[in-house]
Scaffold this motif. Sequence first.
Motif, PDB file in Angstrom:
ATOM      1  N   ILE A 178       0.850  -1.184   0.000  1.00  0.00           N
ATOM      2  CA  ILE A 178       0.000   0.000   0.000  1.00  0.00           C
ATOM      3  C   ILE A 178       0.885   1.233   0.000  1.00  0.00           C
ATOM      4  O   ILE A 178       2.036   1.203   0.452  1.00  0.00           O
ATOM      5  N   ILE A 179       0.346   2.294  -0.542  1.00  0.00           N
ATOM      6  CA  ILE A 179       1.022   3.582  -0.476  1.00  0.00           C
ATOM      7  C   ILE A 179      -0.013   4.634  -0.086  1.00  0.00           C
ATOM      8  O   ILE A 179      -1.091   4.714  -0.676  1.00  0.00           O
ATOM      9  N   GLY A 180       0.318   5.384   0.953  1.00  0.00           N
ATOM     10  CA  GLY A 180      -0.551   6.450   1.415  1.00  0.00           C
ATOM     11  C   GLY A 180       0.185   7.774   1.314  1.00  0.00           C
ATOM     12  O   GLY A 180       1.413   7.811   1.352  1.00  0.00           O
ATOM     13  N   ALA A 181      -0.570   8.853   1.175  1.00  0.00           N
ATOM     14  CA  ALA A 181       0.069  10.164   1.064  1.00  0.00           C
ATOM     15  C   ALA A 181      -0.880  11.250   1.549  1.00  0.00           C
ATOM     16  O   ALA A 181      -2.104  11.055   1.574  1.00  0.00           O
ATOM     17  N   THR A 182      -0.299  12.365   1.930  1.00  0.00           N
ATOM     18  CA  THR A 182      -1.107  13.526   2.263  1.00  0.00           C
ATOM     19  C   THR A 182      -1.832  13.979   0.995  1.00  0.00           C
ATOM     20  O   THR A 182      -1.398  13.681  -0.121  1.00  0.00           O
ATOM     21  N   GLU A 183      -2.900  14.713   1.204  1.00  0.00           N
ATOM     22  CA  GLU A 183      -3.688  15.166   0.068  1.00  0.00           C
ATOM     23  C   GLU A 183      -2.808  15.863  -0.972  1.00  0.00           C
ATOM     24  O   GLU A 183      -2.899  15.598  -2.170  1.00  0.00           O
ATOM     25  N   GLU A 184      -1.947  16.726  -0.487  1.00  0.00           N
ATOM     26  CA  GLU A 184      -1.104  17.513  -1.386  1.00  0.00           C
ATOM     27  C   GLU A 184      -0.213  16.617  -2.255  1.00  0.00           C
ATOM     28  O   GLU A 184      -0.130  16.780  -3.473  1.00  0.00           O
ATOM     29  N   LEU A 185       0.424  15.655  -1.607  1.00  0.00           N
ATOM     30  CA  LEU A 185       1.311  14.783  -2.383  1.00  0.00           C
ATOM     31  C   LEU A 185       0.528  13.748  -3.180  1.00  0.00           C
ATOM     32  O   LEU A 185       0.963  13.322  -4.255  1.00  0.00           O
ATOM     33  N   ALA A 186      -0.632  13.358  -2.665  1.00  0.00           N
ATOM     34  CA  ALA A 186      -1.467  12.399  -3.399  1.00  0.00           C
ATOM     35  C   ALA A 186      -1.814  12.962  -4.777  1.00  0.00           C
ATOM     36  O   ALA A 186      -1.831  12.242  -5.771  1.00  0.00           O
ATOM     37  N   THR A 187      -2.075  14.268  -4.834  1.00  0.00           N
ATOM     38  CA  THR A 187      -2.399  14.900  -6.112  1.00  0.00           C
ATOM     39  C   THR A 187      -1.267  14.674  -7.107  1.00  0.00           C
ATOM     40  O   THR A 187      -1.500  14.518  -8.305  1.00  0.00           O
ATOM     41  N   ARG A 188      -0.046  14.679  -6.602  1.00  0.00           N
ATOM     42  CA  ARG A 188       1.088  14.495  -7.515  1.00  0.00           C
ATOM     43  C   ARG A 188       1.377  13.016  -7.782  1.00  0.00           C
ATOM     44  O   ARG A 188       1.607  12.611  -8.922  1.00  0.00           O
ATOM     45  N   ILE A 189       1.354  12.206  -6.726  1.00  0.00           N
ATOM     46  CA  ILE A 189       1.707  10.790  -6.930  1.00  0.00           C
ATOM     47  C   ILE A 189       0.625  10.070  -7.724  1.00  0.00           C
ATOM     48  O   ILE A 189       0.914   9.242  -8.579  1.00  0.00           O
ATOM     49  N   PHE A 190      -0.633  10.393  -7.409  1.00  0.00           N
ATOM     50  CA  PHE A 190      -1.739   9.686  -8.060  1.00  0.00           C
ATOM     51  C   PHE A 190      -2.360  10.529  -9.177  1.00  0.00           C
ATOM     52  O   PHE A 190      -3.547  10.393  -9.497  1.00  0.00           O
ATOM     53  N   ARG A 191      -1.560  11.397  -9.774  1.00  0.00           N
ATOM     54  CA  ARG A 191      -2.036  12.247 -10.874  1.00  0.00           C
ATOM     55  C   ARG A 191      -2.550  11.385 -12.025  1.00  0.00           C
ATOM     56  O   ARG A 191      -2.100  10.248 -12.216  1.00  0.00           O
ATOM     57  N   ARG A 192      -3.450  11.987 -12.782  1.00  0.00           N
ATOM     58  CA  ARG A 192      -3.989  11.233 -13.910  1.00  0.00           C
ATOM     59  C   ARG A 192      -3.165  11.418 -15.171  1.00  0.00           C
ATOM     60  O   ARG A 192      -2.438  12.401 -15.309  1.00  0.00           O
ATOM     61  N   SER A 193      -3.326  10.474 -16.039  1.00  0.00           N
ATOM     62  CA  SER A 193      -2.611  10.515 -17.318  1.00  0.00           C
ATOM     63  C   SER A 193      -3.163  11.628 -18.195  1.00  0.00           C
ATOM     64  O   SER A 193      -4.347  11.937 -18.168  1.00  0.00           O
ATOM     65  N   LYS A 194      -2.289  12.226 -18.972  1.00  0.00           N
ATOM     66  CA  LYS A 194      -2.745  13.209 -19.964  1.00  0.00           C
ATOM     67  C   LYS A 194      -3.333  12.487 -21.174  1.00  0.00           C
ATOM     68  O   LYS A 194      -4.303  12.935 -21.764  1.00  0.00           O
ATOM     69  N   LEU A 195      -2.747  11.355 -21.514  1.00  0.00           N
ATOM     70  CA  LEU A 195      -3.192  10.644 -22.717  1.00  0.00           C
ATOM     71  C   LEU A 195      -4.466   9.841 -22.462  1.00  0.00           C
ATOM     72  O   LEU A 195      -5.258   9.632 -23.372  1.00  0.00           O
ATOM     73  N   VAL A 196      -4.628   9.351 -21.238  1.00  0.00           N
ATOM     74  CA  VAL A 196      -5.798   8.532 -20.892  1.00  0.00           C
ATOM     75  C   VAL A 196      -6.357   9.088 -19.581  1.00  0.00           C
ATOM     76  O   VAL A 196      -6.101   8.549 -18.505  1.00  0.00           O
ATOM     77  N   PRO A 197      -7.106  10.184 -19.673  1.00  0.00           N
ATOM     78  CA  PRO A 197      -7.408  10.984 -18.482  1.00  0.00           C
ATOM     79  C   PRO A 197      -8.155  10.273 -17.363  1.00  0.00           C
ATOM     80  O   PRO A 197      -8.133  10.738 -16.236  1.00  0.00           O
ATOM     81  N   LYS A 198      -8.791   9.134 -17.658  1.00  0.00           N
ATOM     82  CA  LYS A 198      -9.489   8.429 -16.586  1.00  0.00           C
ATOM     83  C   LYS A 198      -8.530   7.636 -15.693  1.00  0.00           C
ATOM     84  O   LYS A 198      -8.926   7.159 -14.640  1.00  0.00           O
TER      85      LYS A 198
END
Lengths: 382, 382
Positions: free
Chosen positions: B228-248
């Motif tokens: 598992i990987i957990g992160a603060t909201e701020e870092l989650a936005t970066r680590i779990f960012r969505r793809s530009k090519l496949v936005p879902k």
Amino acid sequence: MLDNLDHFKCLKRGTAGAINIDPLQRGGILTPEAREAILEWADGYSVCDYCTGSLEEIQTPPIKEFVREALPQFLEVDEVRISHGAREGIFAAMHALCQGGETVIADGNAHYTTLLAAELAGLKVELVPASEGPGYRVDPGGYQEAISRARGRGERVAMAVLTYPDGNYGNLVDPKAVSEICTDAGLPLAVNGAYSVGRMPVSAKSLGADVIVGSGHKSMASSGPIGIIGATEELATRIFRRSKLVPKKELEMLGCTLRGAGILTMMASFPAVVERTRRWDEEVEKARWFAGEMERLGMDLQGDQPHGHDLMFFKSEILYEISKTAKKGRYFLYRELKKRNIFGIKPGLTRQFKLSSYQLSREELETVLSAFEEIVSNHPKA
Amino acid sequence: MLDNLDHFKCLKRGTAGAINIDPLQRGGILTPEAREAILEWADGYSVCDYCTGSLEEIQTPPIKEFVREALPQFLEVDEVRISHGAREGIFAAMHALCQGGETVIADGNAHYTTLLAAELAGLKVELVPASEGPGYRVDPGGYQEAISRARGRGERVAMAVLTYPDGNYGNLVDPKAVSEICTDAGLPLAVNGAYSVGRMPVSAKSLGADVIVGSGHKSMASSGPIGIIGATEELATRIFRRSKLVPKKELEMLGCTLRGAGILTMMASFPAVVERTRRWDEEVEKARWFAGEMERLGMDLQGDQPHGHDLMFFKSEILYEISKTAKKGRYFLYRELKKRNIFGIKPGLTRQFKLSSYQLSREELETVLSAFEEIVSNHPKA
Ligand SMILES: Cc1ncc(COP(=O)(O)O)c(C=O)c1O
Ligand SMILES: Cc1ncc(COP(=O)(O)O)c(C=O)c1O
């Protein structure tokens, strides 16, 4: 909520016992041998009891022999490693063989994970467009054009990917023709065999693939996540290079990948998987017969004609028309099939859907066909 | 060889029934509930039957609730995702949060996979040295010095990793102290909880961790590979960012990770795992008692004193002396233990070795202690 967690236990798979025609599921059903293996090896890092530092060197159980001898022979490729799946294999190849900013060429029918892998590796993607429907064919010559387009823009093209077959239409592009173009252009060709390795006979050598990936949970009767990646000796040296900081460990794989039961399911299923690839012709024949019957009912098979794979994409205006007035609207098809214990067409789809006949008996497929026949004839068209 | 593959079937785990004191294995043993789950969900992509595009959104089985609610509460962290293991989580964090060429700070006792992850992400590593034995302690203040050293050389420092506890000595460094230094230096702190999450109470918030990773097969009674990987909201936005090519799709996870039975084993074990972390004190007490008995026999516990974890590293000159004249030489210890159905100390080790008392009963540990006692008293010292 941490005081009431019982609902995470005893979860049953709702689709047990159904005829599951979801293409995603057909090739991953475990053999009886693999079911035994998964219980025996279920615990944590089970396969690491006798590890001496590298998953692929483990002799008890004989992972080493499986990965170093059996799989390379099976795929006719120099070196193989176990990955977490096809996508992770594609990523490993791209990450190891390309530099950030370079371009990879891929077929227009490529799976979304190919795009993700490229993006994660910092690469651009130039697609070889597929033709219009109903064929959705990718012409090998398109690879030459895509390479020229990207190079014409001043991009450095670093590798090419061919999805064989693609995961939408089950189309098979002539890999040898693509491979020749890539070789002439000085590009390694990675073949994404998520839907072929473990189903059909696949020889990296005959395909002209420099890299090949397969998906254990999709096509090798294995418990996911698991996949394989094979490469020519030359590229294996780069993809499976060792770490500078920890010289005993392979860097791209972060030391080890499948430290659990999945690898034992792949091994236990392997004899049956080898055997079933030898009977691939029967699967193709069955798929063609099934598709013919669906067409008689008014559905239109898309993609290659005659069809060469168990993955089939149908357009069906007839079901779409029915959905306009049916109770439950566009969910009617899902519900009607579910009533008949048939599962695998996504809820809400009627106008087009994918299914697979793989490893289903003629009797089971007759059941599916009768279901469609009844559904069509019992419903008024709008 | 493809015509004779039967030896890949029916493989038995040789260590079944033994007392396995290998630290790698203790926390990954499945609960009875997880053993049921693994059979139910063994096939291929089993969990994807009702997928609507994202593993963590699957409601049947309730993966969504598990990942979006239960795990964040358990770890006191904003967002969680399922990974293939601790190392893949560390890699994802480094790859997402750092730029190639930057430096990460890590404790000198860090697991080798932290070094691999950094190298694979194109990063330099500056280690906070551990003290000499027998303590092998990492001083939180060393993080400040390491940051200064790297910055003094003109390097851009991008994050810090603390291994909590480390995988050699089971040492626990005060994470809060490290976290304060990192915050002051403007660095995110990733805590590698491979040996803590699922064993001891771990709150990312209380630890001051911006990112936390855990290992399902090591410490959460799950079938590997899974983490598992957990992160603060701020870092989650970066680590779990969505793809530009496949936005879902989430890019760093290549769309999905645990598309198989492992996630259901983690869920099924979770109630028991939550419960066992509440009884961590008993495990520590048991480990201290065990270590005390080993010291009576002439072995020396390394690392923290008093010890705070079930993972114990012993030096034992006495066994080393015996090995010099023993039949089978340095393999004697492995063999003597094996005779007594005790497993988990690597063949060939005598002078130093790791073991774990986790989830073993006092009776089982008495058996282990008697074995060591007999082995020491039955053998002449060189
Ligand atoms: C053509 C194709 N490639 C790749 C994948 C991804 O496979 P894996 O889950 O092994 O990464 C799929 C799965 O849906 C697929 O259909
Ligand atoms: C401290 C520590 N970190 C990370 C790992 C790797 O865990 P995983 O297999 O989940 O990547 C280990 C496993 O041995 C470990 O001891």
